[in-house]
Scaffold this motif. Sequence first.
Motif, PDB file in Angstrom:
ATOM      1  N   ARG A  85      -2.856  -7.640 -15.326  1.00  0.00           N
ATOM      2  CA  ARG A  85      -1.375  -7.265 -15.453  1.00  0.00           C
ATOM      3  C   ARG A  85      -1.364  -5.825 -15.839  1.00  0.00           C
ATOM      4  N   ILE A  86      -1.731  -5.157 -14.738  1.00  0.00           N
ATOM      5  CA  ILE A  86      -1.406  -3.681 -14.589  1.00  0.00           C
ATOM      6  C   ILE A  86      -0.787  -3.505 -13.268  1.00  0.00           C
ATOM      7  N   ASP A  87      -0.069  -2.162 -13.216  1.00  0.00           N
ATOM      8  CA  ASP A  87       0.568  -2.058 -11.897  1.00  0.00           C
ATOM      9  C   ASP A  87      -0.236  -1.206 -10.887  1.00  0.00           C
ATOM     10  N   ARG A  88      -1.284  -0.559 -11.500  1.00  0.00           N
ATOM     11  CA  ARG A  88      -2.146   0.420 -10.573  1.00  0.00           C
ATOM     12  C   ARG A  88      -3.677   0.101 -11.017  1.00  0.00           C
ATOM     13  N   ILE A  89      -4.353  -0.060 -10.101  1.00  0.00           N
ATOM     14  CA  ILE A  89      -5.760  -0.276 -10.277  1.00  0.00           C
ATOM     15  C   ILE A  89      -6.389   1.180 -10.105  1.00  0.00           C
ATOM     16  N   ASP A  90      -7.283   1.573 -11.031  1.00  0.00           N
ATOM     17  CA  ASP A  90      -7.900   2.820 -10.891  1.00  0.00           C
ATOM     18  C   ASP A  90      -8.855   2.974  -9.788  1.00  0.00           C
ATOM     19  N   LEU A  91      -9.942   2.059  -9.602  1.00  0.00           N
ATOM     20  CA  LEU A  91     -10.577   1.959  -8.555  1.00  0.00           C
ATOM     21  C   LEU A  91     -10.775   0.417  -8.211  1.00  0.00           C
ATOM     22  N   LEU A  92     -10.597   0.504  -6.961  1.00  0.00           N
ATOM     23  CA  LEU A  92     -10.639  -0.795  -5.967  1.00  0.00           C
ATOM     24  C   LEU A  92     -11.841  -0.692  -4.909  1.00  0.00           C
ATOM     25  N   ILE A  93     -12.830  -1.607  -4.967  1.00  0.00           N
ATOM     26  CA  ILE A  93     -13.715  -1.582  -4.010  1.00  0.00           C
ATOM     27  C   ILE A  93     -13.871  -2.803  -3.390  1.00  0.00           C
ATOM     28  N   LEU A  94     -14.730  -2.932  -2.028  1.00  0.00           N
ATOM     29  CA  LEU A  94     -14.973  -4.206  -1.392  1.00  0.00           C
ATOM     30  C   LEU A  94     -16.486  -4.511  -2.180  1.00  0.00           C
ATOM     31  N   HIS A  95     -16.451  -5.901  -2.568  1.00  0.00           N
ATOM     32  CA  HIS A  95     -17.693  -6.023  -3.262  1.00  0.00           C
ATOM     33  C   HIS A  95     -18.986  -6.225  -2.317  1.00  0.00           C
ATOM     34  N   GLN A  96     -18.887  -6.503  -1.060  1.00  0.00           N
ATOM     35  CA  GLN A  96     -19.954  -6.601  -0.072  1.00  0.00           C
ATOM     36  C   GLN A  96     -19.618  -6.381   1.398  1.00  0.00           C
ATOM     37  N   ALA A  97     -20.378  -5.846   2.167  1.00  0.00           N
ATOM     38  CA  ALA A  97     -20.085  -6.060   3.624  1.00  0.00           C
ATOM     39  C   ALA A  97     -20.467  -7.373   4.050  1.00  0.00           C
ATOM     40  N   ILE A 124     -10.694   4.196  -3.801  1.00  0.00           N
ATOM     41  CA  ILE A 124     -11.335   3.070  -3.308  1.00  0.00           C
ATOM     42  C   ILE A 124     -12.688   3.434  -2.882  1.00  0.00           C
ATOM     43  N   GLY A 125     -13.390   2.299  -2.802  1.00  0.00           N
ATOM     44  CA  GLY A 125     -14.790   2.591  -2.466  1.00  0.00           C
ATOM     45  C   GLY A 125     -15.386   1.214  -2.239  1.00  0.00           C
ATOM     46  N   VAL A 126     -16.525   1.153  -1.948  1.00  0.00           N
ATOM     47  CA  VAL A 126     -17.549  -0.008  -1.513  1.00  0.00           C
ATOM     48  C   VAL A 126     -18.856  -0.414  -2.787  1.00  0.00           C
ATOM     49  N   SER A 127     -19.090  -1.444  -2.360  1.00  0.00           N
ATOM     50  CA  SER A 127     -20.322  -2.026  -3.102  1.00  0.00           C
ATOM     51  C   SER A 127     -21.612  -2.654  -2.315  1.00  0.00           C
ATOM     52  N   ASN A 128     -22.671  -2.338  -2.411  1.00  0.00           N
ATOM     53  CA  ASN A 128     -23.540  -2.857  -1.845  1.00  0.00           C
ATOM     54  C   ASN A 128     -23.710  -2.617  -0.184  1.00  0.00           C
ATOM     55  N   PHE A 129     -23.002  -1.717   0.083  1.00  0.00           N
ATOM     56  CA  PHE A 129     -23.150  -1.290   1.383  1.00  0.00           C
ATOM     57  C   PHE A 129     -24.116  -0.426   1.848  1.00  0.00           C
ATOM     58  N   ALA A 267     -27.914  -7.831   3.958  1.00  0.00           N
ATOM     59  CA  ALA A 267     -27.610  -8.006   5.543  1.00  0.00           C
ATOM     60  C   ALA A 267     -27.492  -9.638   5.799  1.00  0.00           C
ATOM     61  N   ALA A 268     -27.874 -10.257   4.483  1.00  0.00           N
ATOM     62  CA  ALA A 268     -27.685 -11.901   4.587  1.00  0.00           C
ATOM     63  C   ALA A 268     -26.310 -12.400   4.117  1.00  0.00           C
ATOM     64  N   ILE A 269     -25.316 -11.555   3.833  1.00  0.00           N
ATOM     65  CA  ILE A 269     -24.197 -12.202   2.981  1.00  0.00           C
ATOM     66  C   ILE A 269     -23.493 -12.586   4.209  1.00  0.00           C
ATOM     67  N   THR A 270     -22.976 -13.669   4.156  1.00  0.00           N
ATOM     68  CA  THR A 270     -22.160 -14.542   4.862  1.00  0.00           C
ATOM     69  C   THR A 270     -21.225 -15.296   3.943  1.00  0.00           C
ATOM     70  N   LEU A 271     -19.885 -15.681   4.814  1.00  0.00           N
ATOM     71  CA  LEU A 271     -18.856 -16.331   4.246  1.00  0.00           C
ATOM     72  C   LEU A 271     -19.258 -17.815   4.048  1.00  0.00           C
ATOM     73  N   GLU A 272     -20.117 -18.401   4.830  1.00  0.00           N
ATOM     74  CA  GLU A 272     -20.602 -19.798   4.938  1.00  0.00           C
ATOM     75  C   GLU A 272     -21.522 -19.828   3.639  1.00  0.00           C
TER      76      GLU A 272
END
Length: 281
Positions: A85-97, A124-129, A267-272
Amino acid sequence: MPALGFGVYQTPPDETIAAVSAALATGYRHIDTAAAYGNEREVGEAIRHSGIARDEVFVETKIWISDYGYDETLHGFDKSAGKLRIDRIDLLILHQALPGEFDRTVQAYKALEKLYTDGRVRAIGVSNFMPEHLTRLLAETEIVPAVNQIEVHPYFRQSELLAVDTEHGILNQAWSPIGGITFYRDGTHGSTLADPVIGEIATAHGKSPAQVMLRWHLQQGRQAIPKSVRPARIAENFDIFDFELTAGQLDAIDGLDTGVRGGPEPAAITLEQFGIEIPEA
């Protein structure tokens, strides 16, 4: 962005409001959550009822791999912002590659760039890259990630990755900053909290092992995201600004690195294997 954040990984929704409320009352002003944690709604509620102005609390959340892709990630932002319930997120990142589907990762990051240029997120940023993920991402996108949130603690230091992030001007943000899991060390089970080297340093400063480890992160230029649901531990983790480790003590903690990862292998992260549906509300 405050140097010390408060994390809610694996904190059940029914305990999240109390934990975040205790953290904010203690003095934390950075709260880290994620779509995959299932507690964004409760984080937002705790912030709203804290009595603290919204612009004084830095809110960080993450897009899960199931919502990667350009349009999917834009919608992922809408889901997270709606729950918080906020209009703007301070930091949004991708959780995994997603190494096997990196094009989707790139499109997801381009969606973050769009949200940034539109003013819907402040950073913006990333995680576990890993280094190879960063190399490709930087080659195919425009905005350098503000942070890379990665597993770092005395038993798993990730020296090469820390150096690569620093070289590119990316802030290292440590999850599991005090370990928190049991690790193998010299063929035996061990815990950073019971490590004699850390314990000796803690005794010398009249601090706890957890406080020493958090101080180690800050003095080496990393941001740390500890978590707890216990008010006493939440307060203890925040009480790290009144002492300083010596160069020798920092080196001694560095020397504890085992190279053993506690979290999933990036390296082992998959959608499956890791894909989960992120609810709309």
